[in-house]
Design a protein around this motif. Sequence first.
Motif, PDB file in Angstrom:
ATOM      1  N   GLN A  38       1.707  -1.511  -0.192  1.00 55.08           N
ATOM      2  CA  GLN A  38       0.364  -0.193   0.530  1.00 55.08           C
ATOM      3  C   GLN A  38       0.831   0.920   0.143  1.00 55.08           C
ATOM      4  O   GLN A  38       0.639   2.208  -0.688  1.00 55.08           O
ATOM      5  N   ALA A  39       1.777   0.973   0.706  1.00 55.19           N
ATOM      6  CA  ALA A  39       3.037   2.325   1.227  1.00 55.19           C
ATOM      7  C   ALA A  39       3.473   2.761  -0.899  1.00 55.19           C
ATOM      8  O   ALA A  39       3.745   3.709  -0.804  1.00 55.19           O
ATOM      9  N   GLY A  40       3.943   1.487  -1.466  1.00 54.66           N
ATOM     10  CA  GLY A  40       4.606   1.416  -3.072  1.00 54.66           C
ATOM     11  C   GLY A  40       3.313   1.998  -3.517  1.00 54.66           C
ATOM     12  O   GLY A  40       3.430   2.634  -4.652  1.00 54.66           O
ATOM     13  N   GLN A  41       2.185   2.068  -3.657  1.00 57.09           N
ATOM     14  CA  GLN A  41       1.298   2.176  -4.537  1.00 57.09           C
ATOM     15  C   GLN A  41       0.638   3.880  -3.985  1.00 57.09           C
ATOM     16  O   GLN A  41       0.779   4.552  -5.122  1.00 57.09           O
ATOM     17  N   LEU A  42       1.415   4.303  -2.848  1.00 61.61           N
ATOM     18  CA  LEU A  42       0.338   5.539  -2.509  1.00 61.61           C
ATOM     19  C   LEU A  42       1.407   6.674  -3.443  1.00 61.61           C
ATOM     20  O   LEU A  42       1.693   7.263  -3.308  1.00 61.61           O
ATOM     21  N   ALA A  43       3.243   5.852  -3.094  1.00 62.26           N
ATOM     22  CA  ALA A  43       4.209   7.074  -3.403  1.00 62.26           C
ATOM     23  C   ALA A  43       4.366   6.679  -4.516  1.00 62.26           C
ATOM     24  O   ALA A  43       4.296   7.857  -5.940  1.00 62.26           O
ATOM     25  N   ALA A  44       4.019   5.631  -5.598  1.00 68.84           N
ATOM     26  CA  ALA A  44       3.435   5.314  -7.525  1.00 68.84           C
ATOM     27  C   ALA A  44       2.557   6.773  -7.969  1.00 68.84           C
ATOM     28  O   ALA A  44       2.590   7.051  -8.582  1.00 68.84           O
ATOM     29  N   TYR A  45       1.281   6.471  -7.052  1.00 66.67           N
ATOM     30  CA  TYR A  45       0.144   7.487  -7.318  1.00 66.67           C
ATOM     31  C   TYR A  45       0.560   8.479  -6.792  1.00 66.67           C
ATOM     32  O   TYR A  45       0.246   9.434  -7.834  1.00 66.67           O
ATOM     33  N   MET A  73      -1.735  18.205  -3.602  1.00 69.82           N
ATOM     34  CA  MET A  73      -0.290  17.157  -3.016  1.00 69.82           C
ATOM     35  C   MET A  73       0.383  16.545  -0.918  1.00 69.82           C
ATOM     36  O   MET A  73       0.637  15.732  -1.484  1.00 69.82           O
ATOM     37  N   SER A  74       0.070  17.999  -0.714  1.00 71.72           N
ATOM     38  CA  SER A  74       0.172  17.934   0.852  1.00 71.72           C
ATOM     39  C   SER A  74      -0.477  16.423   1.141  1.00 71.72           C
ATOM     40  O   SER A  74      -0.384  15.609   2.046  1.00 71.72           O
ATOM     41  N   ALA A  79      -0.001  11.139   3.850  1.00 69.69           N
ATOM     42  CA  ALA A  79      -0.896   9.666   3.016  1.00 69.69           C
ATOM     43  C   ALA A  79       0.432   8.702   3.457  1.00 69.69           C
ATOM     44  O   ALA A  79       0.575   8.000   3.673  1.00 69.69           O
ATOM     45  N   VAL A  80       1.094   9.456   2.407  1.00 73.76           N
ATOM     46  CA  VAL A  80       2.098   8.658   2.321  1.00 73.76           C
ATOM     47  C   VAL A  80       3.480   8.779   2.940  1.00 73.76           C
ATOM     48  O   VAL A  80       3.640   7.415   4.141  1.00 73.76           O
ATOM     49  N   THR A  81       3.402   9.386   4.291  1.00 73.13           N
ATOM     50  CA  THR A  81       3.941   9.536   5.973  1.00 73.13           C
ATOM     51  C   THR A  81       4.035   8.290   6.294  1.00 73.13           C
ATOM     52  O   THR A  81       4.187   8.108   7.073  1.00 73.13           O
ATOM     53  N   GLN A  82       2.370   8.262   7.165  1.00 69.47           N
ATOM     54  CA  GLN A  82       1.248   8.034   7.821  1.00 69.47           C
ATOM     55  C   GLN A  82       1.390   6.650   7.054  1.00 69.47           C
ATOM     56  O   GLN A  82       1.379   5.746   8.166  1.00 69.47           O
ATOM     57  N   VAL A  86       3.133   3.187   9.476  1.00 71.16           N
ATOM     58  CA  VAL A  86       1.837   1.838   9.176  1.00 71.16           C
ATOM     59  C   VAL A  86       2.614   0.624   9.090  1.00 71.16           C
ATOM     60  O   VAL A  86       3.056  -0.154   9.874  1.00 71.16           O
ATOM     61  N   VAL A  87       3.828   0.786   8.075  1.00 75.56           N
ATOM     62  CA  VAL A  87       5.197   0.046   7.687  1.00 75.56           C
ATOM     63  C   VAL A  87       5.844  -0.365   8.897  1.00 75.56           C
ATOM     64  O   VAL A  87       5.807  -1.602   9.432  1.00 75.56           O
ATOM     65  N   THR A  88       6.792   0.807   9.523  1.00 82.75           N
ATOM     66  CA  THR A  88       7.389   0.683  10.736  1.00 82.75           C
ATOM     67  C   THR A  88       6.758   0.146  11.866  1.00 82.75           C
ATOM     68  O   THR A  88       7.377  -0.670  12.525  1.00 82.75           O
ATOM     69  N   GLN A  89       5.462   0.320  12.294  1.00 79.56           N
ATOM     70  CA  GLN A  89       4.871  -0.060  13.197  1.00 79.56           C
ATOM     71  C   GLN A  89       4.303  -1.746  13.484  1.00 79.56           C
ATOM     72  O   GLN A  89       4.133  -2.882  14.044  1.00 79.56           O
ATOM     73  N   ALA A  90       4.033  -2.251  11.520  1.00 79.21           N
ATOM     74  CA  ALA A  90       3.755  -3.262  11.319  1.00 79.21           C
ATOM     75  C   ALA A  90       4.839  -4.220  11.170  1.00 79.21           C
ATOM     76  O   ALA A  90       4.901  -5.306  11.922  1.00 79.21           O
ATOM     77  N   ALA A  91       6.294  -3.739  11.063  1.00 80.25           N
ATOM     78  CA  ALA A  91       7.156  -4.676  10.831  1.00 80.25           C
ATOM     79  C   ALA A  91       7.682  -4.721  12.586  1.00 80.25           C
ATOM     80  O   ALA A  91       8.318  -6.007  12.926  1.00 80.25           O
ATOM     81  N   ALA A  92       7.106  -3.438  13.276  1.00 78.74           N
ATOM     82  CA  ALA A  92       7.906  -3.894  15.030  1.00 78.74           C
ATOM     83  C   ALA A  92       6.940  -5.204  15.082  1.00 78.74           C
ATOM     84  O   ALA A  92       7.583  -5.796  16.061  1.00 78.74           O
ATOM     85  N   ARG A  93       5.604  -4.898  14.650  1.00 77.92           N
ATOM     86  CA  ARG A  93       5.058  -6.058  15.393  1.00 77.92           C
ATOM     87  C   ARG A  93       4.748  -7.741  15.352  1.00 77.92           C
ATOM     88  O   ARG A  93       5.501  -9.021  15.684  1.00 77.92           O
TER      89      ARG A  93
END
Length: 160
Positions: A38-45, A73-74, A79-82, A86-93
């Motif tokens: 999802q992060a990759g999709q957001l960044a690509a979009y 864009m802001s 959304a990309v930062t958020q 989410v990725v960081t928290q999921a990796a910690a879990r």
Amino acid sequence: MSDILALQTLLEQAGAARDKALAAHRHALASVQAAQVQAGQLAAYRLEYADRFGKQFQQSGAIELLQCYQGFMSRLDDAVTQQGHVVTQAAARADDAKATLLAAELRAASVQKLIERRTAEVTLRSDRREQKATDEFAARVAWQRLAAGGGPDALGFGAA
């Protein structure tokens, strides 16, 4: 023997806990992967949107439309930062789930090793009892032969 049965029950419980921890770890890894996708999709979009509308504003555009573009864009950047969080928290879990899994695997392996050791001890004690009984029986037979008057020749110690 009841000690080994109790350990077998403990091993079953440890195995169930290990299986549960493995499922949780797999789920956590799937969550990390989904968040990364999802992060990759957001960044690509965001890149696609910036490319598509950025070219339009290089040619000409109304101020209101430019403000709308910049606001969107802001929000995309947010959304990309958020999603990065989410990725960081999921990796910690996932790391926590992995640690839990390793602890459960260690516990199950420890119980299995203890069962093997106890089984070996029981087998060794049984073998020693059997050897002792065999030795005592052989000694009794020898004494009975001596007592029956056979002398040392009855035991096989005579002259050849």
